[in-house]
Design a protein around this motif. Structure first.
Motif, mmCIF file in Angstrom:
data_model
loop_
_atom_site.group_PDB
_atom_site.id
_atom_site.type_symbol
_atom_site.label_atom_id
_atom_site.label_comp_id
_atom_site.label_asym_id
_atom_site.label_seq_id
_atom_site.Cartn_x
_atom_site.Cartn_y
_atom_site.Cartn_z
ATOM 1 N N GLY A 1 -8.854 4.755 5.238
ATOM 2 C CA GLY A 1 -8.891 4.184 6.564
ATOM 3 C C GLY A 1 -8.397 5.159 7.620
ATOM 4 N N HIS A 2 -7.330 5.898 7.300
ATOM 5 C CA HIS A 2 -6.775 6.878 8.236
ATOM 6 C C HIS A 2 -7.815 7.949 8.578
ATOM 7 C CE1 HIS A 2 -2.458 5.736 8.206
ATOM 8 N NE2 HIS A 2 -2.761 5.249 7.022
ATOM 9 N N VAL A 3 -8.401 8.523 7.530
ATOM 10 C CA VAL A 3 -9.390 9.582 7.726
ATOM 11 C C VAL A 3 -10.665 9.015 8.348
ATOM 12 C CG1 VAL A 3 -10.828 11.293 6.562
ATOM 13 C CG2 VAL A 3 -8.462 10.962 5.837
ATOM 14 N N LYS A 27 -11.594 -2.657 0.215
ATOM 15 C CA LYS A 27 -11.676 -3.062 1.615
ATOM 16 C C LYS A 27 -10.310 -3.183 2.283
ATOM 17 C CE LYS A 27 -16.036 -5.634 1.422
ATOM 18 N NZ LYS A 27 -16.687 -6.959 1.584
ATOM 19 N N TYR A 28 -9.379 -3.889 1.629
ATOM 20 C CA TYR A 28 -8.115 -4.227 2.277
ATOM 21 C C TYR A 28 -7.329 -2.981 2.669
ATOM 22 C CZ TYR A 28 -3.808 -6.807 3.198
ATOM 23 O OH TYR A 28 -2.691 -7.343 3.784
ATOM 24 N N GLN A 29 -7.219 -2.024 1.737
ATOM 25 C CA GLN A 29 -6.489 -0.800 2.037
ATOM 26 C C GLN A 29 -7.196 0.014 3.116
ATOM 27 O OE1 GLN A 29 -3.416 -0.079 1.030
ATOM 28 N NE2 GLN A 29 -3.461 -2.058 0.002
ATOM 29 N N PHE A 31 -8.981 -1.279 5.641
ATOM 30 C CA PHE A 31 -8.650 -1.922 6.910
ATOM 31 C C PHE A 31 -7.226 -1.566 7.340
ATOM 32 C CE2 PHE A 31 -11.861 -5.295 5.587
ATOM 33 C CZ PHE A 31 -12.822 -4.885 6.501
ATOM 34 N N GLY A 32 -6.288 -1.681 6.398
ATOM 35 C CA GLY A 32 -4.897 -1.372 6.727
ATOM 36 C C GLY A 32 -4.736 0.058 7.211
ATOM 37 N N GLY A 33 -5.399 0.982 6.538
ATOM 38 C CA GLY A 33 -5.281 2.388 6.900
ATOM 39 C C GLY A 33 -5.811 2.698 8.289
ATOM 40 N N LEU A 34 -6.947 2.102 8.635
ATOM 41 C CA LEU A 34 -7.526 2.427 9.946
ATOM 42 C C LEU A 34 -6.696 1.829 11.080
ATOM 43 C CD1 LEU A 34 -9.441 0.225 11.752
ATOM 44 C CD2 LEU A 34 -10.727 0.229 9.617
ATOM 45 N N PHE A 35 -6.161 0.618 10.873
ATOM 46 C CA PHE A 35 -5.345 0.021 11.931
ATOM 47 C C PHE A 35 -4.010 0.755 12.067
ATOM 48 C CE2 PHE A 35 -8.065 -3.800 11.092
ATOM 49 C CZ PHE A 35 -8.637 -3.848 12.363
ATOM 50 N N MET A 36 -3.463 1.206 10.951
ATOM 51 C CA MET A 36 -2.228 1.979 11.010
ATOM 52 C C MET A 36 -2.466 3.310 11.729
ATOM 53 S SD MET A 36 0.263 3.140 7.875
ATOM 54 C CE MET A 36 1.799 4.025 8.192
ATOM 55 N N GLU A 37 -3.579 3.944 11.431
ATOM 56 C CA GLU A 37 -3.907 5.205 12.074
ATOM 57 C C GLU A 37 -4.041 5.041 13.592
ATOM 58 O OE1 GLU A 37 -4.580 9.126 12.775
ATOM 59 O OE2 GLU A 37 -3.971 8.235 10.857
ATOM 60 N N ASN A 38 -4.467 3.861 14.030
ATOM 61 C CA ASN A 38 -4.663 3.643 15.457
ATOM 62 C C ASN A 38 -3.355 3.701 16.237
ATOM 63 O OD1 ASN A 38 -6.439 3.034 17.710
ATOM 64 N ND2 ASN A 38 -5.432 1.033 17.760
ATOM 65 N N PHE A 39 -2.208 3.465 15.555
ATOM 66 C CA PHE A 39 -0.948 3.607 16.301
ATOM 67 C C PHE A 39 -0.071 4.754 15.806
ATOM 68 C CE2 PHE A 39 -0.127 0.020 13.318
ATOM 69 C CZ PHE A 39 0.966 0.507 12.613
ATOM 70 N N THR A 40 -0.238 5.202 14.548
ATOM 71 C CA THR A 40 0.508 6.397 14.123
ATOM 72 C C THR A 40 -0.176 7.659 14.637
ATOM 73 O OG1 THR A 40 -0.681 6.508 12.009
ATOM 74 C CG2 THR A 40 1.425 5.300 12.037
ATOM 75 N N GLU A 71 -11.270 -12.254 13.472
ATOM 76 C CA GLU A 71 -11.125 -13.576 12.860
ATOM 77 C C GLU A 71 -11.353 -13.545 11.353
ATOM 78 O OE1 GLU A 71 -13.647 -16.283 14.940
ATOM 79 O OE2 GLU A 71 -12.506 -16.137 16.828
ATOM 80 N N GLU A 72 -12.100 -12.543 10.879
ATOM 81 C CA GLU A 72 -12.317 -12.431 9.430
ATOM 82 C C GLU A 72 -10.988 -12.112 8.747
ATOM 83 O OE1 GLU A 72 -15.897 -10.323 7.976
ATOM 84 O OE2 GLU A 72 -16.185 -9.834 10.098
ATOM 85 N N THR A 73 -10.764 -12.712 7.591
ATOM 86 C CA THR A 73 -9.457 -12.638 6.934
ATOM 87 C C THR A 73 -9.012 -11.224 6.626
ATOM 88 O OG1 THR A 73 -9.736 -14.824 5.954
ATOM 89 C CG2 THR A 73 -8.114 -13.380 4.932
ATOM 90 N N LEU A 74 -9.827 -10.426 5.952
ATOM 91 C CA LEU A 74 -9.359 -9.112 5.496
ATOM 92 C C LEU A 74 -9.039 -8.142 6.629
ATOM 93 C CD1 LEU A 74 -11.363 -8.383 2.226
ATOM 94 C CD2 LEU A 74 -8.961 -8.994 2.480
ATOM 95 N N PRO A 75 -9.933 -7.943 7.606
ATOM 96 C CA PRO A 75 -9.541 -7.034 8.688
ATOM 97 C C PRO A 75 -8.348 -7.539 9.488
ATOM 98 C CG PRO A 75 -11.698 -8.004 9.121
ATOM 99 C CD PRO A 75 -11.350 -8.348 7.729
ATOM 100 N N ALA A 76 -8.287 -8.831 9.749
ATOM 101 C CA ALA A 76 -7.162 -9.391 10.507
ATOM 102 C C ALA A 76 -5.861 -9.238 9.724
ATOM 103 C CB ALA A 76 -7.416 -10.860 10.823
ATOM 104 N N MET A 77 -5.901 -9.535 8.443
ATOM 105 C CA MET A 77 -4.693 -9.449 7.628
ATOM 106 C C MET A 77 -4.242 -8.002 7.491
ATOM 107 S SD MET A 77 -3.895 -11.591 4.176
ATOM 108 C CE MET A 77 -5.145 -10.860 3.138
ATOM 109 N N GLY A 78 -5.202 -7.076 7.342
ATOM 110 C CA GLY A 78 -4.849 -5.663 7.267
ATOM 111 C C GLY A 78 -4.205 -5.182 8.551
#
Length: 219
Positions: A1-3, A27-29, A31-40, A71-78
């Motif tokens: 997700g970061h890359v 998928k979950y990791q 989503f989490g990686g890309l959202f984390m990258e958006n602020f780190t 609204e979709e569970t996985l991207p929102a939860m990530g």
């Protein structure tokens, strides 16, 4: 997700779409990686795509608004899971403030994903004090399954970092309510069994309270 976010030049919707097309187990990791990258922004800055942002109430609200837009569970939860890093840093390891901030999520599932991810950071970064340790999972004392899940996150985060955190983990388990201690020390046993020899596990557990020493040793 970061890359991925860097490859997409910071395009979050495009990155979310790509993550959504991955096999379910990835998928979950993603989503989490890309959202984390958006602020780190480590990769975004390295590739001169974006500048770093301060972590304050304004930027936190901006990130929360992004999370709320899904609204979709996985991207929102990530997205809410990764908000935990901003909360822990902004509120300086204050577990009550972090739990309250995670409560800005639209439901308890997302709140708990956020907070229990925060617990992984709080247990290694916060003070090694009985009152602090006891506070971490207090919000789940009326739900045995959630409390045990929270303590397992705490123990695993310490011992995933290093078995040198064993004494800290023992102190943590000794600090929580009596009814949850046995399971907590058994979590230590399971974590150590994956990382050290039986002889080393026995030695590391010598510092456990006498009535939980066998549980720690996995005996």
């Amino acid at each position: 997700g970061h890359v991925l976010l860097a490859e997409q030049e910071g395009n979050i919707p495009g990155s979310v779409k790509i993550c959504g097309n991955l096999p379910h187990s990835l998928k979950y990791q993603c989503f989490g990686g890309l959202f984390m990258e958006n602020f780190t922004r480590d990769n975004l800055v390295a590739h001169e795509i974006a500048k770093r942002i301060p972590w304050n109430e304004e930027t936190i609200k901006t990130q929360e608004d992004i999370c709320k837009s899904y609204e979709e569970t996985l991207p929102a939860m990530g997205c809410w899971m990764e908000m935990s890093h901003m909360y822990v840093a902004h509120f300086k390891n204050d577990s009550n403030s972090v739990f309250t901030a995670c409560g800005r999520a639209p439901n308890t599932k997302f709140r708990d994903e956020c907070y229990q991810h925060a617990v992984a950071s709080l247990t290694t970064q916060g003070p090694e004090e009985e009152k602090f340790f006891a506070s971490l999972c207090q919000y789940y004392e009326d739900d045995e399954n959630e409390y045990n899940k929270c303590t397992q996150v705490a123990v695993d985060s310490m011992l995933n970092a290093s078995v040198r955190f064993t004494n800290r983990a023992l102190h943590y388990c000794s600090s929580i309510p009596e009814g949850f201690k046995d399971k907590c020390f058994k979590n230590i046993a399971e974590a150590l069994a994956l990382r050290v020899s039986k002889e080393e596990q026995i030695r590391l557990c010598d510092s456990a309270p006498e009535n939980y020493r066998l549980a720690c040793r996995g005996s």
